[in-house]
Design a protein around this motif. Structure first.
Motif, mmCIF file in Angstrom:
data_model
loop_
_atom_site.group_PDB
_atom_site.id
_atom_site.type_symbol
_atom_site.label_atom_id
_atom_site.label_comp_id
_atom_site.label_asym_id
_atom_site.label_seq_id
_atom_site.Cartn_x
_atom_site.Cartn_y
_atom_site.Cartn_z
ATOM 1 N N VAL A 345 1.246 -1.290 -0.097
ATOM 2 C CA VAL A 345 -0.292 -0.005 0.076
ATOM 3 C C VAL A 345 1.150 1.492 0.232
ATOM 4 C CG1 VAL A 345 -1.556 1.618 0.815
ATOM 5 C CG2 VAL A 345 -1.967 -1.493 0.989
ATOM 6 N N VAL A 346 0.199 2.382 -0.524
ATOM 7 C CA VAL A 346 1.107 3.103 -0.457
ATOM 8 C C VAL A 346 0.196 4.980 -0.419
ATOM 9 C CG1 VAL A 346 2.572 5.236 -2.408
ATOM 10 C CG2 VAL A 346 2.330 2.668 -2.137
ATOM 11 N N VAL A 347 0.507 5.425 0.633
ATOM 12 C CA VAL A 347 -0.204 6.355 1.144
ATOM 13 C C VAL A 347 0.242 7.791 0.296
ATOM 14 C CG1 VAL A 347 -1.709 7.813 2.905
ATOM 15 C CG2 VAL A 347 -1.655 5.042 3.279
ATOM 16 N N ALA A 348 -0.980 8.505 0.190
ATOM 17 C CA ALA A 348 -0.125 9.956 -0.702
ATOM 18 C C ALA A 348 0.123 10.882 1.124
ATOM 19 C CB ALA A 348 -1.139 10.373 -1.378
ATOM 20 N N LEU A 349 0.757 11.257 1.289
ATOM 21 C CA LEU A 349 0.762 12.649 2.178
ATOM 22 C C LEU A 349 0.329 14.109 1.591
ATOM 23 C CD1 LEU A 349 2.856 11.230 5.222
ATOM 24 C CD2 LEU A 349 0.524 10.583 4.709
ATOM 25 N N THR A 350 -0.638 14.405 1.754
ATOM 26 C CA THR A 350 -0.756 15.483 0.174
ATOM 27 C C THR A 350 -0.207 17.260 0.660
ATOM 28 O OG1 THR A 350 -2.928 14.975 1.216
ATOM 29 C CG2 THR A 350 -2.469 13.895 -1.270
ATOM 30 N N GLY A 351 -0.324 17.178 1.900
ATOM 31 C CA GLY A 351 0.054 18.320 2.407
ATOM 32 C C GLY A 351 0.596 18.978 4.383
ATOM 33 N N ARG A 352 1.574 20.067 3.806
ATOM 34 C CA ARG A 352 2.262 20.055 4.729
ATOM 35 C C ARG A 352 1.539 21.340 5.733
ATOM 36 N NH1 ARG A 352 6.584 22.667 2.269
ATOM 37 N NH2 ARG A 352 5.303 24.186 1.488
ATOM 38 N N ASN A 353 1.831 20.727 7.145
ATOM 39 C CA ASN A 353 1.280 21.719 8.525
ATOM 40 C C ASN A 353 1.790 22.934 8.312
ATOM 41 O OD1 ASN A 353 0.379 21.995 10.886
ATOM 42 N ND2 ASN A 353 1.699 21.645 11.859
ATOM 43 N N ASP A 354 1.154 24.141 8.212
ATOM 44 C CA ASP A 354 1.570 25.250 8.027
ATOM 45 C C ASP A 354 2.212 26.028 9.464
ATOM 46 O OD1 ASP A 354 0.099 26.340 5.887
ATOM 47 O OD2 ASP A 354 -2.145 25.903 6.253
#
Length: 354
Positions: A345-354
């Motif tokens: 399984v590949v999971v996309a971690l899509t956005g950075r914490n501001d």
């Protein structure tokens, strides 16, 4: 040429931005390379995969080739899409949609976005020397709005729902205010997000995982992954397409609701604001991708999102709440049988914490 995804009516690339029947447009054909290079330079951003991309111009800020790292605590591999120049996978689509804007002679682009897509489009427009106008919810996070403004783009706050923001932007486009660089409607954006699939395959020596998991709002990355893996198979570079699994926020989960996978007792998930989309224009295409790949969509609560975001941060992955829905959903997918023991399984971690 562009063709309607529903009625097959054809249009030139310059205009319009949607079919007269109201459906989204796509490119009439998918470019496919004759052969696979022995290696890639990994210095040209998404343009390392130019043979799969239908535009002639190029714009880049060094996007792409994000790391693929083991995550044994989740029995998965993470694709670190939050390590793009502006902090999200939207840089992939922004690079290609702004290249398309240059190709059709646009000098001003418009976009509506709760944050990441607006920042990406504004940044790549600045890189290309184009003016940009970004429509955002009046309630958008101040930090994200400031980042968009610093690119030189004009920011237009809109009161009301996320749908109200889109309506205001479309009204401006139709009045002639600029070219619609939409991450939800413009097929050039999806050509860019498809490069995530090309990279995953390349980083795995041209094998594909059993499944890929990503947050699902408009379907910008979800459909990009499906189209990218499909193109790789059609080109003969790989021999399979993974199951594409999407995670939505409770209360904003039209696809998951249809599948009966939304918790009955959970309040609306207001944390995952990046996927607060109740009526995605490409919903029919998302359903098709689910059917074609044996995929699925589930809805994630605010409590699960917050717990998972803390867990990810504790492991060194500093992501925004929307991103955390993807790993928060893994137990649901496993309980429901969409993921089996031992699945790759590949999971996309899509956005950075501001």
């Amino acid at each position: 040429m562009r063709t309607c995804s529903v009625c097959d009516r054809e249009y030139p690339r310059e205009e319009p931005w949607r079919c007269s029947c109201g459906a989204p447009l796509d490119y009439a054909s998918q470019p496919l390379p004759d052969s696979r290079p022995a290696q890639f330079s990994r210095t040209s951003g998404v343009w390392d995969f130019a043979d799969f991309l239908p535009m002639d111009e190029r714009v880049s800020l060094g996007e792409g080739w994000t790391p693929l790292v083991d995550a044994p605590g989740w029995d998965a591999t993470f694709k670190l899409e939050y390590l793009h120049p502006t902090g999200s996978f939207k840089d992939r689509g922004a690079a290609t949609v702004i290249a398309e804007a240059l190709g059709v002679g646009a000098d001003r682009v418009l976009e509506d976005s709760s944050g990441n897509a607006g920042l990406a489009v504004a940044s790549y427009a600045a890189r290309a020397g184009l003016d940009a106008e970004i429509y955002v919810p009046a309630s958008a996070k101040e930090a994200k709005v400031r980042r968009i403004e610093r690119t030189g783009a004009d920011v237009v706050p809109v009161e009301g729902s996320r749908e109200s923001v889109t309506t205001a932007c479309i009204d401006a486009v139709e009045s002639g205010a600029g070219w619609y660089a939409s991450h939800a409607w413009n097929p050039a954006f999806f050509a860019g997000t498809a490069t995530a699939a090309y990279e995953i395959a390349a980083q795995r020596n041209w094998s594909v995982p059993d499944a890929v998991v990503t947050p699902l709002g408009h379907g910008t990355l979800f459909l990009g992954l499906y189209r990218g893996f499909r193109a790789l198979e059609q080109a003969g570079w790989t021999d399979a397409i993974p199951r594409i699994l999407g995670t939505q926020a409770v209360g904003y989960s039209p696809i998951a609701d249809e599948e009966g996978s939304t918790p009955d007792d959970a309040a609306a998930n207001d944390l995952a604001d990046g996927i607060h989309i109740r009526d995605p224009p490409r919903a029919q295409q998302v359903r098709h991708a689910i059917d074609e790949t044996g995929g699925a969509a589930v809805a994630v609560s605010a409590a699960a999102t917050e717990r998972e975001r803390d867990r990810l941060s504790g492991a060194g992955f500093h992501v925004e709440p929307t991103c955390a829905t993807a790993t928060a959903a893994l137990p649901q997918f496993r309980e429901r049988g969409e993921l089996q023991d031992g699945d790759d399984v590949v999971v996309a971690l899509t956005g950075r914490n501001d």
